[in-house]
Design a protein around this motif. Structure first.
Motif, short mmCIF file in Angstrom:
data_model
loop_
_atom_site.label_atom_id
_atom_site.label_comp_id
_atom_site.label_asym_id
_atom_site.label_seq_id
_atom_site.Cartn_x
_atom_site.Cartn_y
_atom_site.Cartn_z
N UNK A 241 41.83 -3.16 -69.42
CA UNK A 241 41.88 -4.05 -70.57
C UNK A 241 41.38 -3.37 -71.83
N UNK A 242 41.38 -4.09 -72.91
CA UNK A 242 40.87 -3.56 -74.18
C UNK A 242 39.36 -3.36 -74.08
N UNK A 243 38.87 -2.38 -74.83
CA UNK A 243 37.44 -2.08 -74.87
C UNK A 243 37.08 -1.86 -76.34
N UNK A 244 36.41 -2.84 -76.93
CA UNK A 244 36.18 -2.85 -78.38
C UNK A 244 34.69 -2.94 -78.67
N UNK A 245 34.25 -2.19 -79.67
CA UNK A 245 32.86 -2.21 -80.12
C UNK A 245 32.77 -2.77 -81.54
N UNK A 246 31.83 -3.70 -81.74
CA UNK A 246 31.46 -4.13 -83.08
C UNK A 246 30.06 -3.59 -83.34
N UNK A 247 29.95 -2.50 -84.13
CA UNK A 247 28.66 -1.85 -84.33
C UNK A 247 27.81 -2.54 -85.39
N UNK A 248 26.51 -2.26 -85.34
CA UNK A 248 25.64 -2.67 -86.43
C UNK A 248 25.75 -1.67 -87.57
N UNK A 249 25.05 -1.95 -88.66
CA UNK A 249 25.09 -1.08 -89.83
C UNK A 249 24.10 0.07 -89.71
N UNK A 250 24.52 1.25 -90.12
CA UNK A 250 23.62 2.39 -90.20
C UNK A 250 22.52 2.09 -91.22
N UNK A 251 21.27 2.32 -90.83
CA UNK A 251 20.16 2.03 -91.72
C UNK A 251 19.75 0.58 -91.74
N UNK A 252 20.43 -0.25 -90.98
CA UNK A 252 20.08 -1.66 -90.93
C UNK A 252 18.80 -1.87 -90.13
N UNK A 253 18.23 -3.03 -90.23
CA UNK A 253 17.01 -3.34 -89.50
C UNK A 253 16.97 -4.81 -89.15
N UNK A 254 15.86 -5.24 -88.54
CA UNK A 254 15.68 -6.65 -88.26
C UNK A 254 15.57 -7.43 -89.57
N UNK A 255 15.96 -8.71 -89.53
CA UNK A 255 15.91 -9.52 -90.74
C UNK A 255 15.72 -10.99 -90.36
N UNK A 256 15.00 -11.74 -91.19
CA UNK A 256 14.85 -13.18 -90.93
C UNK A 256 16.21 -13.87 -91.01
N UNK A 257 16.39 -14.88 -90.20
CA UNK A 257 17.68 -15.55 -90.15
C UNK A 257 17.69 -16.78 -91.06
N UNK A 258 18.89 -17.12 -91.50
CA UNK A 258 19.10 -18.32 -92.31
C UNK A 258 20.18 -19.17 -91.64
N UNK A 259 20.33 -20.40 -92.10
CA UNK A 259 21.38 -21.27 -91.56
C UNK A 259 22.76 -20.66 -91.78
N UNK A 260 22.95 -20.02 -92.92
CA UNK A 260 24.25 -19.41 -93.20
C UNK A 260 24.55 -18.29 -92.19
N UNK A 261 23.54 -17.51 -91.83
CA UNK A 261 23.73 -16.45 -90.83
C UNK A 261 24.06 -17.04 -89.47
N UNK A 262 23.38 -18.11 -89.11
CA UNK A 262 23.65 -18.76 -87.82
C UNK A 262 25.09 -19.27 -87.79
N UNK A 263 25.54 -19.85 -88.89
CA UNK A 263 26.91 -20.36 -88.96
C UNK A 263 27.92 -19.21 -88.86
#
Length: 305
Positions: A95-117
């Motif tokens: 089957x297909x094998x797909x990766x959705x990577x995080x951002x280079x240089x990214x880090x942890x961040x507090x979440x908001x309702x917009x992010x949850x949505x």
């Protein structure tokens, strides 16, 4: 189906193990997608041997998507993007094998309702396209864990099957940490209930995976002295009793990955060629990955535990 991979501590082998499980699922014919929600260290591209995403992407990854910077996160088709020969073309029947990577240089961040949505919309869209989504979360009581618990409690995702894999090494410290992550204050169950999950349903959707497990009776340990083997057996028995007392024992165990030099020193996908031709990886490790790839989607395997 949504599978969340988590661990209380770093160094459990969570990412390399979950990557191998998803890889075996693709080889078994499922269309699969790996989402790197390990926001502090988005290195899944290195496991899949994708040069452009060894430590995240600069082309609009999951960080950018969740912050509303891009409309859709970057996708990498692993059968096309990997520079490893065994991953360069899609095998017949896979089957297909797909990766959705995080951002280079990214880090942890507090979440908001917009992010949850946004997170909920992403899961809903991908779930329609793929047979299996595996979301690799940051270790511990992270913002990523809270985000996905909030998203999966939303009305839009209530009918989508979700399961949790909690990874831990077979040591006293890691057993205690895994139990705390699930059952402790601000753990998965506590946080899930605070966002609207039913505690029993969430607990029933959760299983443990042991990593880097040393088998005292393994032929590979034949060089040890009798006293060392006896000590290992005593430790293994003590760990089994501890795990049972902390509700991390065999009744909630989905799989156990043996200690393997390839996973310890290279952290890569283990191919059939690595086992049968190159002989650098162990057959037992490959068999466990194959077994787990089947168990994570097999209702009967979860019901009978």
């Amino acid at each position: 189906m949504l599978i969340f991979a988590t661990s209380d501590k770093g160094g459990t082998g969570r990412s390399v193990t979950s990557s191998n499980i998803l890889y075996r699922s693709a080889l078994q014919g499922s269309d699969v997608c790996y989402l790197d929600f390990d926001f502090g260290s988005p290195t899944s591209g290195a496991i899949f041997n994708i040069p452009a995403a060894l430590h995240g992407t600069t082309q609009g990854g999951l960080h950018s998507y969740l912050h509303g910077i891009v409309a859709d996160p970057q996708r990498l088709e692993i059968w096309q993007e990997s520079d490893r020969s065994s991953l360069r073309s899609r095998p017949p029947g896979a089957g297909r094998l797909v990766l959705l990577p995080g951002d280079s240089g990214g880090g942890e961040f507090p979440i908001t309702k917009e992010m949850i949505d946004r997170c909920a919309r992403l899961f809903l869209h991908l779930e329609e396209e793929f047979d299996l989504l595996l979301v690799d979360l940051s270790a511990g009581r992270s913002y990523a864990t809270e985000m996905v618990l909030a998203a999966t409690a939303s009305e839009a995702l209530r009918n989508i099957r979700t399961r949790w894999l909690v990874f831990h090494r077979w040591t006293r410290q890691h057993v205690l940490a895994a139990a705390g992550l699930v059952y402790g204050e601000r753990g998965i169950l506590h946080t899930g209930v605070s966002h609207g999950h039913d505690r029993d349903e969430l607990a029933n959707a959760l299983r443990f995976v042991r990593t880097a497990v040393v088998n005292p009776d393994s032929p590979e340990l034949e060089g040890l002295r009798p006293a060392q083997v006896a000590w290992l057996r005593d430790v293994d028995r003590d760990l089994s009793e501890l795990a049972s007392s902390r509700k991390v024992g065999r009744t909630l165990l989905l799989g156990s990955i043996p200690l393997d030099p390839v996973l310890q020193w290279r952290e890569q996908l283990i191919s059939d060629n690595d086992v049968w031709s190159r002989r650098i990886a162990n057959r037992e490790t490959l068999e466990q990955f194959d077994s787990l790839a089947k168990k994570i989607v097999d209702d009967a395997a979860w019901e009978t535990l």
